[in-house]
Design a protein around this motif. Structure first.
Motif, PDB file in Angstrom:
ATOM      1  N   ASN A 217       0.839  -1.199   0.000  1.00 15.66           N
ATOM      2  CA  ASN A 217       0.000   0.000   0.000  1.00 15.66           C
ATOM      3  C   ASN A 217       0.879   1.257   0.000  1.00 15.66           C
ATOM      4  OD1 ASN A 217       0.828   0.138   2.721  1.00 15.66           O
ATOM      5  ND2 ASN A 217      -1.213   0.640   3.471  1.00 15.66           N
ATOM      6  N   PRO A 218       0.285   2.418  -0.239  1.00 20.87           N
ATOM      7  CA  PRO A 218       1.080   3.655  -0.318  1.00 20.87           C
ATOM      8  C   PRO A 218       1.923   3.932   0.930  1.00 20.87           C
ATOM      9  CG  PRO A 218      -1.087   4.035  -1.246  1.00 20.87           C
ATOM     10  CD  PRO A 218      -1.125   2.660  -0.618  1.00 20.87           C
ATOM     11  N   ILE A 219       1.461   3.534   2.105  1.00 19.87           N
ATOM     12  CA  ILE A 219       2.237   3.791   3.321  1.00 19.87           C
ATOM     13  C   ILE A 219       3.453   2.868   3.381  1.00 19.87           C
ATOM     14  CG2 ILE A 219       2.152   3.844   5.849  1.00 19.87           C
ATOM     15  CD1 ILE A 219      -0.695   4.912   5.585  1.00 19.87           C
ATOM     16  N   PHE A 220       3.334   1.643   2.870  1.00 20.85           N
ATOM     17  CA  PHE A 220       4.495   0.755   2.770  1.00 20.85           C
ATOM     18  C   PHE A 220       5.524   1.375   1.830  1.00 20.85           C
ATOM     19  CE2 PHE A 220       6.252  -3.449   0.982  1.00 20.85           C
ATOM     20  CZ  PHE A 220       7.235  -3.535   1.957  1.00 20.85           C
ATOM     21  N   ILE A 221       5.064   1.874   0.714  1.00 18.87           N
ATOM     22  CA  ILE A 221       5.957   2.515  -0.254  1.00 18.87           C
ATOM     23  C   ILE A 221       6.635   3.732   0.387  1.00 18.87           C
ATOM     24  CG2 ILE A 221       6.011   3.776  -2.449  1.00 18.87           C
ATOM     25  CD1 ILE A 221       3.681   1.792  -3.312  1.00 18.87           C
ATOM     26  N   GLU A 222       5.865   4.534   1.098  1.00 20.14           N
ATOM     27  CA  GLU A 222       6.409   5.726   1.767  1.00 20.14           C
ATOM     28  C   GLU A 222       7.505   5.357   2.767  1.00 20.14           C
ATOM     29  OE1 GLU A 222       5.049   8.912   5.211  1.00 20.14           O
ATOM     30  OE2 GLU A 222       3.483   7.919   4.032  1.00 20.14           O
ATOM     31  N   PHE A 223       7.216   4.431   3.678  1.00 21.69           N
ATOM     32  CA  PHE A 223       8.173   4.112   4.730  1.00 21.69           C
ATOM     33  C   PHE A 223       9.370   3.320   4.221  1.00 21.69           C
ATOM     34  CE2 PHE A 223       5.100   5.800   7.568  1.00 21.69           C
ATOM     35  CZ  PHE A 223       5.863   6.265   8.635  1.00 21.69           C
ATOM     36  N   SER A 224       9.163   2.464   3.248  1.00 20.93           N
ATOM     37  CA  SER A 224      10.281   1.666   2.727  1.00 20.93           C
ATOM     38  C   SER A 224      11.247   2.524   1.907  1.00 20.93           C
ATOM     39  CB  SER A 224       9.768   0.515   1.867  1.00 20.93           C
ATOM     40  OG  SER A 224       9.287   0.990   0.615  1.00 20.93           O
ATOM     41  N   GLY A 225      10.720   3.599   1.296  1.00 20.39           N
ATOM     42  CA  GLY A 225      11.553   4.447   0.460  1.00 20.39           C
ATOM     43  C   GLY A 225      11.748   3.907  -0.948  1.00 20.39           C
ATOM     44  N   TYR A 226      11.170   2.754  -1.223  1.00 21.59           N
ATOM     45  CA  TYR A 226      11.264   2.167  -2.560  1.00 21.59           C
ATOM     46  C   TYR A 226      10.035   2.568  -3.363  1.00 21.59           C
ATOM     47  CZ  TYR A 226      14.897  -0.897  -0.700  1.00 21.59           C
ATOM     48  OH  TYR A 226      16.043  -1.387  -0.132  1.00 21.59           O
ATOM     49  N   THR A 227      10.158   2.541  -4.670  1.00 19.45           N
ATOM     50  CA  THR A 227       8.990   2.752  -5.514  1.00 19.45           C
ATOM     51  C   THR A 227       8.198   1.448  -5.548  1.00 19.45           C
ATOM     52  OG1 THR A 227      10.051   1.996  -7.544  1.00 19.45           O
ATOM     53  CG2 THR A 227      10.289   4.350  -6.990  1.00 19.45           C
ATOM     54  N   GLU A 228       6.975   1.531  -5.986  1.00 18.35           N
ATOM     55  CA  GLU A 228       6.159   0.331  -6.130  1.00 18.35           C
ATOM     56  C   GLU A 228       6.834  -0.659  -7.086  1.00 18.35           C
ATOM     57  OE1 GLU A 228       1.494  -0.746  -6.661  1.00 18.35           O
ATOM     58  OE2 GLU A 228       2.304   0.767  -8.036  1.00 18.35           O
ATOM     59  N   ALA A 229       7.394  -0.150  -8.171  1.00 15.67           N
ATOM     60  CA  ALA A 229       8.063  -1.005  -9.151  1.00 15.67           C
ATOM     61  C   ALA A 229       9.281  -1.707  -8.545  1.00 15.67           C
ATOM     62  CB  ALA A 229       8.488  -0.182 -10.369  1.00 15.67           C
ATOM     63  N   GLU A 230       9.990  -1.028  -7.632  1.00 15.09           N
ATOM     64  CA  GLU A 230      11.145  -1.650  -6.983  1.00 15.09           C
ATOM     65  C   GLU A 230      10.723  -2.731  -5.989  1.00 15.09           C
ATOM     66  OE1 GLU A 230      14.588   1.735  -6.676  1.00 15.09           O
ATOM     67  OE2 GLU A 230      12.750   2.088  -5.511  1.00 15.09           O
ATOM     68  N   LEU A 231       9.557  -2.572  -5.376  1.00 14.08           N
ATOM     69  CA  LEU A 231       9.093  -3.534  -4.369  1.00 14.08           C
ATOM     70  C   LEU A 231       8.457  -4.777  -4.985  1.00 14.08           C
ATOM     71  CD1 LEU A 231       7.519  -1.120  -1.734  1.00 14.08           C
ATOM     72  CD2 LEU A 231       9.578  -2.514  -1.443  1.00 14.08           C
ATOM     73  N   LEU A 232       7.591  -4.572  -5.964  1.00 10.63           N
ATOM     74  CA  LEU A 232       6.860  -5.702  -6.529  1.00 10.63           C
ATOM     75  C   LEU A 232       7.818  -6.693  -7.181  1.00 10.63           C
ATOM     76  CD1 LEU A 232       3.722  -3.956  -8.063  1.00 10.63           C
ATOM     77  CD2 LEU A 232       3.958  -5.060  -5.821  1.00 10.63           C
ATOM     78  N   GLY A 233       7.655  -7.956  -6.835  1.00  6.91           N
ATOM     79  CA  GLY A 233       8.495  -8.998  -7.404  1.00  6.91           C
ATOM     80  C   GLY A 233       9.781  -9.254  -6.642  1.00  6.91           C
ATOM     81  N   THR A 234      10.015  -8.508  -5.545  1.00  5.69           N
ATOM     82  CA  THR A 234      11.229  -8.731  -4.744  1.00  5.69           C
ATOM     83  C   THR A 234      10.868  -9.429  -3.438  1.00  5.69           C
ATOM     84  OG1 THR A 234      11.097  -6.597  -3.616  1.00  5.69           O
ATOM     85  CG2 THR A 234      12.350  -6.664  -5.659  1.00  5.69           C
ATOM     86  N   GLN A 235      11.878  -9.996  -2.801  1.00  4.27           N
ATOM     87  CA  GLN A 235      11.689 -10.628  -1.495  1.00  4.27           C
ATOM     88  C   GLN A 235      11.309  -9.566  -0.466  1.00  4.27           C
ATOM     89  OE1 GLN A 235      11.881 -13.754  -0.117  1.00  4.27           O
ATOM     90  NE2 GLN A 235      12.090 -14.674  -2.140  1.00  4.27           N
ATOM     91  N   HIS A 236      10.397  -9.936   0.431  1.00  9.33           N
ATOM     92  CA  HIS A 236       9.971  -8.995   1.467  1.00  9.33           C
ATOM     93  C   HIS A 236      11.126  -8.611   2.385  1.00  9.33           C
ATOM     94  CE1 HIS A 236       7.455  -6.964   4.388  1.00  9.33           C
ATOM     95  NE2 HIS A 236       6.463  -7.053   3.524  1.00  9.33           N
ATOM     96  N   ASN A 237      12.148  -9.446   2.454  1.00  2.13           N
ATOM     97  CA  ASN A 237      13.281  -9.113   3.319  1.00  2.13           C
ATOM     98  C   ASN A 237      14.103  -7.941   2.783  1.00  2.13           C
ATOM     99  OD1 ASN A 237      14.841 -10.250   1.299  1.00  2.13           O
ATOM    100  ND2 ASN A 237      15.455 -12.026   2.518  1.00  2.13           N
ATOM    101  N   ILE A 238      13.656  -7.311   1.716  1.00  2.00           N
ATOM    102  CA  ILE A 238      14.303  -6.100   1.209  1.00  2.00           C
ATOM    103  C   ILE A 238      14.309  -5.013   2.286  1.00  2.00           C
ATOM    104  CG2 ILE A 238      12.209  -5.098   0.166  1.00  2.00           C
ATOM    105  CD1 ILE A 238      13.983  -4.129  -2.167  1.00  2.00           C
ATOM    106  N   VAL A 239      13.372  -5.074   3.239  1.00  3.73           N
ATOM    107  CA  VAL A 239      13.295  -4.074   4.305  1.00  3.73           C
ATOM    108  C   VAL A 239      13.862  -4.603   5.628  1.00  3.73           C
ATOM    109  CG1 VAL A 239      11.393  -2.758   3.282  1.00  3.73           C
ATOM    110  CG2 VAL A 239      10.886  -4.628   4.873  1.00  3.73           C
ATOM    111  N   ARG A 240      14.518  -5.750   5.598  1.00  2.26           N
ATOM    112  CA  ARG A 240      15.061  -6.334   6.826  1.00  2.26           C
ATOM    113  C   ARG A 240      16.220  -5.492   7.346  1.00  2.26           C
ATOM    114  NH1 ARG A 240      18.821 -11.132   8.161  1.00  2.26           N
ATOM    115  NH2 ARG A 240      18.360 -11.293  10.376  1.00  2.26           N
ATOM    116  N   HIS A 241      16.139  -5.147   8.615  1.00  5.59           N
ATOM    117  CA  HIS A 241      17.213  -4.389   9.263  1.00  5.59           C
ATOM    118  C   HIS A 241      18.204  -5.373   9.878  1.00  5.59           C
ATOM    119  CE1 HIS A 241      19.360  -1.581  11.790  1.00  5.59           C
ATOM    120  NE2 HIS A 241      18.733  -0.595  11.159  1.00  5.59           N
ATOM    121  N   PRO A 242      19.517  -5.102   9.764  1.00  4.19           N
ATOM    122  CA  PRO A 242      20.499  -6.031  10.321  1.00  4.19           C
ATOM    123  C   PRO A 242      20.463  -6.145  11.849  1.00  4.19           C
ATOM    124  CG  PRO A 242      21.584  -4.090   9.407  1.00  4.19           C
ATOM    125  CD  PRO A 242      20.139  -4.006   9.031  1.00  4.19           C
TER     126      PRO A 242
END
Length: 172
Positions: free
Chosen positions: A34-59
């Motif tokens: 959703n738009p708030i996920f896009i806002e907080f992740s800092g990625y565009t929708e195109a960058e998020l869709l089709g990628t692993q959810h762990n793209i936002v995993r913090h070390p």
């Protein structure tokens, strides 16, 4: 090659009425944000869709915490927990997450829906030291035994408190 993101000390705080929503396949590939996920992740929708959810995993998050989450949802049960995520710019944001499996008509898991909301600050201050202990145990054990070492820290805490994981999360 994927760019390595360096974590920063910049924290972004969710607003009280924010809900971050995402959907994934059974393998964790993002199919909706959703738009708030896009806002907080800092990625565009195109960058998020089709990628692993762990793209936002913090070390700072222990691997054992994600193993617990995956074991829970893959068994068909819902999962609740506090998670520190990392945005594309290295900033971080805490969430209180609720992950549920999505089933097809034959009761097979076909994906997951995650709804994250603004966590309570006092809960974060209680879970952060637990995650630090789990992470320290994981690092000390080495890659092969990391998850078992982090899990042991959590299980020892649960035994000391006499609570289940869910009771611990909801008591924070």
């Amino acid at each position: 090659m994927k760019r390595k993101i360096e974590p920063t000390t910049v924290e972004r705080s969710m607003r009280e009425d924010d809900f971050i929503v995402s959907k994934t396949t059974a393998k964790g590939i993002i199919t909706y944000g959703n738009p708030i996920f896009i806002e907080f992740s800092g990625y565009t929708e195109a960058e998020l869709l089709g990628t692993q959810h762990n793209i936002v995993r913090h070390p700072d998050m222990p691997r054992a915490a994600f193993k617990l989450a995956w074991d829970t949802i893959e068994s068909g049960r819902e999962f609740f927990g506090y998670v520190k995520n990392m945005a594309k710019d290295g900033s971080f944001y805490w969430v209180f997450t609720h992950i549920t499996p999505d089933f097809d008509r034959n009761k097979r898991i076909v994906g997951y829906t995650s709804v994250r909301r603004c966590p309570r600050r006092d809960a974060i201050s209680k879970i952060e030291p637990v995650y630090r202990q789990m992470l320290a145990a994981e690092h000390a054990a080495g890659a092969r035994d990391a998850i078992a070492a982090g899990t042991k820290v959590l299980l020892d805490l649960l035994q000391q408190t006499g609570m289940s994981y869910e009771e611990l999360v909801f008591s924070l």
